[in-house]
Motif scaffolding. Sequence first.
Motif, PDB file in Angstrom:
ATOM      1  N   ILE A 154     -12.159  35.108  29.605  1.00  0.00           N
ATOM      2  CA  ILE A 154     -11.236  36.115  29.082  1.00  0.00           C
ATOM      3  C   ILE A 154      -9.985  35.401  28.573  1.00  0.00           C
ATOM      4  CG2 ILE A 154      -9.731  38.043  29.744  1.00  0.00           C
ATOM      5  CD1 ILE A 154     -12.571  38.892  29.561  1.00  0.00           C
ATOM      6  N   VAL A 155      -9.336  35.984  27.567  1.00  0.00           N
ATOM      7  CA  VAL A 155      -8.064  35.459  27.078  1.00  0.00           C
ATOM      8  C   VAL A 155      -6.960  36.458  27.413  1.00  0.00           C
ATOM      9  CG1 VAL A 155      -6.714  34.773  25.057  1.00  0.00           C
ATOM     10  CG2 VAL A 155      -9.139  34.149  25.216  1.00  0.00           C
ATOM     11  N   ASP A 156      -5.970  35.993  28.159  1.00  0.00           N
ATOM     12  CA  ASP A 156      -4.798  36.806  28.489  1.00  0.00           C
ATOM     13  C   ASP A 156      -3.703  36.466  27.477  1.00  0.00           C
ATOM     14  OD1 ASP A 156      -2.858  38.352  29.686  1.00  0.00           O
ATOM     15  OD2 ASP A 156      -2.415  36.884  31.261  1.00  0.00           O
ATOM     16  N   PRO A 157      -3.440  37.346  26.507  1.00  0.00           N
ATOM     17  CA  PRO A 157      -2.540  36.985  25.409  1.00  0.00           C
ATOM     18  C   PRO A 157      -1.066  37.078  25.779  1.00  0.00           C
ATOM     19  CG  PRO A 157      -3.296  39.233  25.119  1.00  0.00           C
ATOM     20  CD  PRO A 157      -3.993  38.706  26.349  1.00  0.00           C
ATOM     21  N   GLY A 158      -0.285  36.158  25.224  1.00  0.00           N
ATOM     22  CA  GLY A 158       1.165  36.216  25.366  1.00  0.00           C
ATOM     23  C   GLY A 158       1.851  36.184  24.018  1.00  0.00           C
ATOM     24  N   LYS A 164       1.633  49.851  28.463  1.00  0.00           N
ATOM     25  CA  LYS A 164       0.977  50.201  27.204  1.00  0.00           C
ATOM     26  C   LYS A 164       1.044  49.039  26.216  1.00  0.00           C
ATOM     27  CE  LYS A 164       0.888  53.760  23.600  1.00  0.00           C
ATOM     28  NZ  LYS A 164       1.519  55.012  23.110  1.00  0.00           N
ATOM     29  N   ARG A 165       2.190  48.373  26.157  1.00  0.00           N
ATOM     30  CA  ARG A 165       2.326  47.226  25.246  1.00  0.00           C
ATOM     31  C   ARG A 165       1.357  46.108  25.626  1.00  0.00           C
ATOM     32  NH1 ARG A 165       7.945  48.451  25.764  1.00  0.00           N
ATOM     33  NH2 ARG A 165       8.153  46.804  27.338  1.00  0.00           N
ATOM     34  N   VAL A 166       1.209  45.889  26.932  1.00  0.00           N
ATOM     35  CA  VAL A 166       0.271  44.867  27.404  1.00  0.00           C
ATOM     36  C   VAL A 166      -1.161  45.235  27.013  1.00  0.00           C
ATOM     37  CG1 VAL A 166      -0.754  43.801  29.459  1.00  0.00           C
ATOM     38  CG2 VAL A 166       1.726  44.103  29.313  1.00  0.00           C
ATOM     39  N   LEU A 167      -1.529  46.494  27.230  1.00  0.00           N
ATOM     40  CA  LEU A 167      -2.884  46.943  26.907  1.00  0.00           C
ATOM     41  C   LEU A 167      -3.161  46.845  25.408  1.00  0.00           C
ATOM     42  CD1 LEU A 167      -3.177  50.078  29.231  1.00  0.00           C
ATOM     43  CD2 LEU A 167      -4.245  47.838  29.551  1.00  0.00           C
ATOM     44  N   ILE A 168      -2.163  47.162  24.599  1.00  0.00           N
ATOM     45  CA  ILE A 168      -2.342  47.079  23.141  1.00  0.00           C
ATOM     46  C   ILE A 168      -2.573  45.631  22.714  1.00  0.00           C
ATOM     47  CG2 ILE A 168      -1.145  47.331  20.928  1.00  0.00           C
ATOM     48  CD1 ILE A 168       0.101  49.908  22.053  1.00  0.00           C
ATOM     49  N   ASP A 169      -1.805  44.709  23.274  1.00  0.00           N
ATOM     50  CA  ASP A 169      -2.023  43.288  22.958  1.00  0.00           C
ATOM     51  C   ASP A 169      -3.425  42.851  23.367  1.00  0.00           C
ATOM     52  OD1 ASP A 169       0.434  42.952  21.829  1.00  0.00           O
ATOM     53  OD2 ASP A 169       1.316  41.817  23.494  1.00  0.00           O
ATOM     54  N   GLN A 170      -3.887  43.333  24.516  1.00  0.00           N
ATOM     55  CA  GLN A 170      -5.235  42.982  24.975  1.00  0.00           C
ATOM     56  C   GLN A 170      -6.301  43.556  24.050  1.00  0.00           C
ATOM     57  OE1 GLN A 170      -5.217  44.424  29.012  1.00  0.00           O
ATOM     58  NE2 GLN A 170      -4.267  42.564  29.823  1.00  0.00           N
ATOM     59  N   ILE A 171      -6.078  44.762  23.544  1.00  0.00           N
ATOM     60  CA  ILE A 171      -7.028  45.380  22.611  1.00  0.00           C
ATOM     61  C   ILE A 171      -7.112  44.564  21.326  1.00  0.00           C
ATOM     62  CG2 ILE A 171      -7.391  47.381  21.107  1.00  0.00           C
ATOM     63  CD1 ILE A 171      -6.242  49.103  23.431  1.00  0.00           C
TER      64      ILE A 171
END
Length: 347
Positions: free
Chosen positions: A7-11, A46-53
């Motif tokens: 998995i990639v956890d984006p920053g 929500k911002r975190v989830l959007i980046d993950q999407i």
Amino acid sequence: MSREKLIVDPGFVHHRKILTILQEQGSRIINQEIRSIPPTTPEWHKRVLIDQIYTRILIEFCRVNEIKTLEEILLEKRGRLFCSIVKLKPCQKIYEKGENDRIVLEPEAFEGSELTLELHITLGHVTASTLKAELECGGNFAVIAEYFASKDNKLIFHPLVIGFPYIQDIETGEPSWTLYSDFYNLYIEDFDEFSKVKEQDMPEDFKEMKQIKESLFKAALGKILSESTPKDWGGETSDFTTSHLHYQGKRLRAAFLLKGPAKFTPMTIKHLGKNGDQIIRLAKEPVDILIVQHCHDITSSVIEMLKIFATQPSNPRYYCLLDGRESLRLLEAYDLKKWALNESKKG
């Protein structure tokens, strides 16, 4: 069989550039997933989830379109997108810059290519403080980036995603403590078909491998797996493929790259064709595991190159290395050493 995956956890996520790449269909999928986020979700979450999407859909785009690794682009000198785990040098001035400032991230040099690379990002797109701190120190990061410009031997790419690669349990969503590269790195005795190797001591040296032809080692693999082995030909992407390996109870497809004693020296990138293109061809095989075997030692540059191709975020696969000792140990475990030596003497 393990229920874990890379998995990639984006920053760092560049939404606009990603939408441009994905075009209408990809944008529609992203919007559908964003609308499925519960309205009661806190704004920060929500911002975190959007980046993950955005990241997940882009990685799937890379998988479907067989986007290259960075190393493949550097070696082949063509390609507009790459998806790779990249080792970046420390960016020590990152905390001296403002949100609207552009910073340059530099990957470590890659053996086999005279090209260098810069990743240009605007600091405001770095949304995770952890990523910012780690970029200051340098290390391994999952990167998807788009070509922007070139000057002399320098390529400039603009990242779409930068994040941390890690292993996640598919069922629970919990992260694993196992490093991603360790998770995908297997040993020959891990496979059911080669399990006798566990009972065989490691030989003190591998001098006898100098006398065993590559074709005979391949034939020995065929004997162990009870299948025929093809003759070499110029257009092959690997030396031997099989769908008869099992790991943790699951059947796997494997591709082997074999190197005999024509050059009885430690394997370097130079052993693998022009700029290591044999690894590139091996990685194009539609298999679950990539296996590199050599009659002598295998240098760290080859190990790193195989790891890079095997752990591409959009197409992660297991990888395995057999050096001279491991190769001889395998033959001894299945009583094939004498046979291979005798057959090799026949010319």
